[in-house]
Design a protein around this motif. Structure first.
Motif, mmCIF file in Angstrom:
data_model
loop_
_atom_site.group_PDB
_atom_site.id
_atom_site.type_symbol
_atom_site.label_atom_id
_atom_site.label_comp_id
_atom_site.label_asym_id
_atom_site.label_seq_id
_atom_site.Cartn_x
_atom_site.Cartn_y
_atom_site.Cartn_z
ATOM 1 N N HIS A 96 0.825 -1.205 0.000
ATOM 2 C CA HIS A 96 0.000 0.000 0.000
ATOM 3 C C HIS A 96 0.861 1.257 0.000
ATOM 4 C CE1 HIS A 96 -3.508 2.505 0.543
ATOM 5 N NE2 HIS A 96 -2.877 3.143 1.497
ATOM 6 N N HIS A 98 1.018 5.461 -2.043
ATOM 7 C CA HIS A 98 0.422 6.455 -2.929
ATOM 8 C C HIS A 98 1.527 7.129 -3.731
ATOM 9 C CE1 HIS A 98 -3.601 6.510 -0.899
ATOM 10 N NE2 HIS A 98 -2.867 6.026 0.095
ATOM 11 N N HIS A 133 -9.116 1.711 1.370
ATOM 12 C CA HIS A 133 -8.814 1.973 2.781
ATOM 13 C C HIS A 133 -9.997 1.526 3.635
ATOM 14 C CE1 HIS A 133 -6.373 5.055 0.619
ATOM 15 N NE2 HIS A 133 -5.491 4.811 1.569
ATOM 16 N N HIS A 155 -4.845 -0.389 6.437
ATOM 17 C CA HIS A 155 -5.028 0.120 7.807
ATOM 18 C C HIS A 155 -5.828 -0.794 8.743
ATOM 19 C CE1 HIS A 155 -3.021 3.595 6.336
ATOM 20 N NE2 HIS A 155 -3.966 3.845 5.455
ATOM 21 N N ASP A 201 2.621 3.087 2.850
ATOM 22 C CA ASP A 201 1.616 4.144 2.772
ATOM 23 C C ASP A 201 2.236 5.529 2.660
ATOM 24 O OD1 ASP A 201 -0.942 5.221 2.577
ATOM 25 O OD2 ASP A 201 -1.141 5.506 4.730
HETATM 26 FE FE FE Z 1 -3.276 5.067 2.006
#
Ligand code: FE
Ligand code: GUN
Length: 423
Positions: free
Chosen positions: A66, A68, A222, A261, A312
């Motif tokens: 995960h 971005h 998420h 998460h 993340d």
């Molecule tokens: Fe994220």
């Protein structure tokens, strides 16, 4: 590619908490697929060229499940707000820059190189909502030798109109066009990416659920990251008793789903993940940076959930997975304290398993350097660290996890190909 033979101290995570070590061993791959790990080179390979890394550790490369990509420019900045405010103040304006394809090309080329040079060869990655920038990201990852999944983000409500938001119709159209345009990458594949429940209308979620079923596409999003977010989802979907049900209702909840998460997922929500085969991605740095909480990873493992790790970025401030493994171990100690010392923290071999084998499992691999797995490996020389007395391979690994050395990675293989060679 035909035959690859790598010699060194071979160490792999063959089960949660278990390290297999073969000192002076040979890791052999044929046509990019692992044949085996051998203490002595089998007769059939004698005479073939061997890449000898001496005493260096030969490890599995990392899977970052995960991150971005369009938040890479804000790495290490803007950690002073909780999730929903942080998105509006920092993440969305940063992602909006990726309407500019020249900017995207520059940032994504750097990101792809940094991933490979630091031993991350598999990803589940969020792009932004921009189709052209998403295709550029896929191209740069492919070229650098990263493998895995990338998603054009879908977000048609509760975002920043005029800055970073698409209409439902645009989101549908751009997604279909993106899927048509990204079929030529051999190692980077598309993954449907509703940003999270608050960002997507019911119509859009339903469209994505149908698309996932029709085309057998994996899904990432998420889940239960932050308490204010959980409350927002509950107000947007009063018919859903829990957050996960809003994904399940629209067909976005199955064994090809990864959910980042899950900090606030209670026993019922965790049971729903287990039953559906959803993979939880634990993102310890991010959870701390934007004050989300401490995910109950030990409990999830005990309950039999699939758990992997994610950097993340840029909620997380560390792209390098050595740091991410260390952060997950530290977070498990905080969880132990919060749990009144009733839950065990993660050991280093367990953290290592989560950062390597557990992530690779999402791509269909067996744990460790199992025969039949594609070759994903790193050669790691820790000889610049002081070593006045001999250390075991497990001790060396522990020290590398906690004190990642710049330049210690000497080579990286991804899907059988050598994609990085250091000094
Ligand atoms: Fe994220
Ligand atoms: N939830 C929705 N979008 C995001 C994001 O970009 N980062 C994190 N950490 N959580 C999110």
């Amino acid at each position: 590619m035909a035959l690859t033979i790598i010699k060194g101290t071979i160490l792999s995570a063959s089960a949660l908490g278990k390290l297999d070590v073969t000192p002076g061993g040979y890791l052999v791959a044929e046509e990019g697929i692992i044949t085996g790990v051998y203490p002595v080179l089998p007769e059939q390979f004698s005479g073939a060229p061997v890449e000898d890394f001496g005493d260096a550790l030969i490890l599995q490369s990392f899977a970052d499940l995960h991150l971005h990509a369009p938040q890479y420019p804000m790495l290490g900045m803007g950690m002073d707000l909780p999730l929903l405010d942080w998105l509006n103040a920092y993440a969305f304006p940063t992602e909006a820059r990726f309407a500019d394809t020249d900017y995207a090309r520059d940032v994504y080329r750097r990101l792809a190189r940094e991933l490979v040079e630091n031993g991350t060869t598999r990803v589940c990655m969020f792009s932004s909502l921009h189709r052209p920038a998403t295709l550029i990201l896929m191209e740069k990852l492919e070229k650098a030798g990263v493998t895995g999944y990338v998603g054009k983000v879908n977000m048609d409500r509760n975002n920043v109109p005029g800055l970073l938001e698409e209409t439902t119709e645009e989101s549908r159209r751009e997604t279909l066009q993106w899927l048509e345009a990204c079929t030529s990458f051999p190692h980077i594949k598309p993954m449907l990416t509703p940003r999270f429940i608050p960002s997507c209308s019911e119509e859009l979620l339903a469209f994505l659920g149908r698309l996932a079923a029709e085309r057998n596409l994996p899904i990432q999003s998420h889940l239960s990251e932050n308490q204010a977010e959980v409350e927002l989802v509950s107000s947007l979907h009063p018919d859903c008793a829990q957050y996960w049900e809003a994904y399940a209702k629209y067909g976005l909840w199955n064994e090809r789903t990864v959910m980042a998460h899950c900090v606030w997922s209670d026993e019922r929500e965790r049971q729903a993940m287990k039953e559906a085969g959803v993979t939880v991605v634990h993102c310890a740095d991010s959870n701390q940076n934007i004050c989300s909480g401490v995910a109950p990873v030990r409990t999830m493992l005990q309950e039999g959930l699939r758990v992997a790790l994610g950097s993340d970025i840029a909620g997380g401030d560390h792209l390098h997975m050595f740091d991410v493994v260390a952060a997950s171990i530290r977070a498990s100690k905080a969880r132990r304290i919060l749990d009144g010392w009733e839950t065990d923290f993660l050991t280093v071999p367990e953290g290592w398993y989560l950062g390597t084998s557990a992530g690779a499992a999402f791509f269909g691999d067996a744990p460790g350097f199992a025969p039949g797995n594609p070759l994903h490996a790193i050669a790691l020389a820790d000889d610049s660290l002081p070593c006045p007395h001999p250390l075991t391979a497990a001790e060396r690994l522990e020290r590398c996890v906690y004190t990642r050395q710049q330049g210690a990675i000497r080579a990286v293989w991804s899907a059988g190909r050598k994609v990085y060679s250091g000094t």
